[in-house]
Design an enzyme around this catalytic site. Structure first.
Site, short mmCIF file in Angstrom:
data_model
loop_
_atom_site.label_atom_id
_atom_site.label_comp_id
_atom_site.label_asym_id
_atom_site.label_seq_id
_atom_site.Cartn_x
_atom_site.Cartn_y
_atom_site.Cartn_z
N LYS A 1 -5.01 -37.26 -22.43
CA LYS A 1 -4.67 -38.49 -22.47
C LYS A 1 -5.46 -39.42 -23.14
CE LYS A 1 -5.22 -36.97 -17.58
NZ LYS A 1 -5.43 -35.28 -16.72
N ASP B 1 -13.56 -28.75 -21.03
CA ASP B 1 -12.01 -30.06 -20.50
C ASP B 1 -12.40 -31.17 -20.95
OD1 ASP B 1 -9.86 -31.08 -20.43
OD2 ASP B 1 -8.59 -29.14 -18.45
N TYR C 1 -8.92 -28.87 -12.05
CA TYR C 1 -7.90 -28.92 -12.53
C TYR C 1 -7.65 -29.11 -14.72
CZ TYR C 1 -3.01 -30.05 -13.87
OH TYR C 1 -1.35 -30.11 -14.07
C1 LIG Z 1 -4.98 -34.15 -16.44
C2 LIG Z 1 -5.67 -33.25 -17.06
C3 LIG Z 1 -4.80 -31.77 -17.41
C4 LIG Z 1 -3.65 -31.53 -18.10
O1 LIG Z 1 -3.28 -32.97 -19.71
P1 LIG Z 1 -1.66 -32.89 -18.80
O2 LIG Z 1 -1.15 -33.40 -20.33
O3 LIG Z 1 -1.47 -33.83 -18.21
O4 LIG Z 1 -0.75 -31.79 -18.97
C5 LIG Z 1 -6.30 -30.74 -18.44
N1 LIG Z 1 -7.35 -30.96 -17.86
C6 LIG Z 1 -8.06 -31.98 -17.73
C7 LIG Z 1 -9.32 -32.17 -17.07
C8 LIG Z 1 -7.07 -33.32 -17.11
O5 LIG Z 1 -7.64 -34.20 -16.25
#
Ligand SMILES: *Cc1c(COP(=O)(O)O)cnc(C)c1O
Length: 424
Positions: free
Chosen positions: A265, A237, A142
């Protein structure tokens, strides 16, 4: 009707699905979500006054637990100076310097307001820098809800991706190629079939949005060398793994140097913050120093920076913190594994550092298809049992458990007891 249930009824009338982010709705487990009123350490309380041991931790940010004094104090101080100026502030410089000092590959960094924004911007930077359009992502990873990243897993592999959401025009995903996690041959085939057209490979260095899926030995190294061979950029990411596997994130943990990295996060200490950064020659492409436009009225917000700075400073300076957290978590997940084994339940526990999950399927789980074989009905029973026991897990088979430094031995043991009683 409980207070949470009543709130949910009201919410459903005025908020789509009653929530501001889908997974909060507990939809896949068919239970009304708990409305949370406060948190402290590893505990949270819902609107009915019920107490839980929290294994979501706001989906990662609360690595120091709820209400860490250093973070609270920094925020209180910042609030008094003003909430937002839309102007440069000293905290932004300190934040950038701190991130560059902690994460090996970061030479320059730009703050944004979410992980989604970080990914969207990093991809634009990669395309602007390379002059290429295509992006390879992995099924089950994601990367936020930006159009180009909402590509369905599975049969779209090797051809162009299919939209994974209504409202995403085909044009937005036609340059997104979907690959299989832990399958380097698949990645090479995609690069070969799209030679000279791939701007970047984006990957969660530990898959944490299909449950927890670890990179097999050589996978991340292989991506690094494939990127070099095919002149594509490697984007990690690290929205989840950043500042979680260690102070330098997954790239330090595995010793791989990506070209660009995205954060979210943990980086905001609980405030809405994201960031992307990496090689100076790439980051210099960003406006106003270069032609890749990216902006944000509230980016680098002083209160958000205060929270992030305070949390990252604790993570950097308390050097024993990660060893202690990761050791405690490792022991916890091993014991959880044993409980499932002794009960004869088909399962697979994947864990690394303070991240882990139990798949309700025989292992190994190495990719999205493996994870998809899980018995989600059985997970739902487990989830409901744990919630009733005061253990607040993510309401989905395909999410991680997030441990924090605030999780006490006593609470970890209580959690294992609750899991044991599921099989009693
Ligand atoms: C949560 C998440 C996102 C998106 O971040 P948001 O602050 O919810 O927009 C992108 N990449 C990864 C790996 C994530 O876990």
């Amino acid at each position: 009707m409980s207070v949470s249930e009543a709130l949910f009824e009201r919410a459903k009338e005025c908020i789509p699905g009653g929530v501001n982010s889908p997974v909060r709705a507990f939809g896949s487990v068919g239970i009304a979500p708990r409305f949370i009123t406060r948190g402290n350490g590893d505990r949270i309380w819902d609107a009915d006054g019920k107490e839980y041991i929290d294994y979501i931790g706001s989906w990662g940010p609360m690595i120091l637990g709820h209400g860490h004094p250093a973070v609270l104090e920094a925020v209180e101080k910042a609030v008094k100076d003003g909430l937002s100026f839309g102007a440069a502030t000293q905290r932004e410089v300190e934040m950038a310097e701190l991130i560059c000092s902690m994460v090996p590959s970061i030479e320059m960094v730009r703050m944004v307001n979410s992980g989604t924004e970080a990914v969207m911007s990093a991809i634009r930077a990669a395309r602007g820098f390379t002059g290429k359009d295509k992006i390879i992502k992995f099924a089950g990873c994601y990367h936020g809800h930006t159009d180009a990243m909402l590509v369905k897993a599975g049969s779209g592999v090797m051809t162009q991706g299919l939209p994974g959401s209504a409202g995403v025009p085909e044009g937005c995903t036609k340059d997104t190629l979907s690959a299989t996690y832990n399958d380097l041959e698949n990645v090479r085939d995609l690069l070969e079939a799209n030679a000279g057209e791939v701007a970047a490979i984006i990957v969660e260095p530990v898959g944490a949005n299909m449950g927890v899926v670890l990179p097999e030995k050589g996978f991340l190294e292989g991506l690094r060398s494939l990127c070099d061979e095919y002149e594509a950029l490697l984007i990690f990411d690290e929205v989840i793994t950043g500042f979680r596997l260690g102070a330098g994130g997954a790239q330090e943990y595995f010793g791989i140097r990506p070209d660009l990295t995205t954060f979210g996060k943990i980086i905001g200490g609980g405030m809405p913050v994201g960031a992307y950064g990496g090689r100076k020659d790439i980051m210099k492409m960003i406006a106003p120093s270069g032609p890749v436009y990216q902006a944000g009225t509230l980016s680098g917000n002083p209160v958000a920076m205060a929270a992030g700075l305070a949390q990252l400073t604790v993570l950097k300076e308390e050097t024993a913190l990660y060893d202690k957290l990761n050791t405690a978590a490792g022991r916890f997940f091993d014991e959880l594994d044993q409980i499932f084994t002794q009960a004869g339940e088909p399962h697979c526990v994947n864990h690394i550092g303070s991240l882990g999950c139990v798949f309700f399927t025989e292992g190994p789980v190495k990719n999205y298809a493996d994870a998809g074989r899980s018995d989600t009905a059985r997970f739902t029973q487990y989830f409901a049992h744990m919630l009733a026991q005061g253990i607040y897990l993510a309401p989905s088979q395909f999410e991680a458990m997030f441990l924090s430094t605030a999780h006490t031995q006593e609470d970890l043991q209580r959690t294992l007891e609750a899991a044991r009683s599921f099989f009693a």
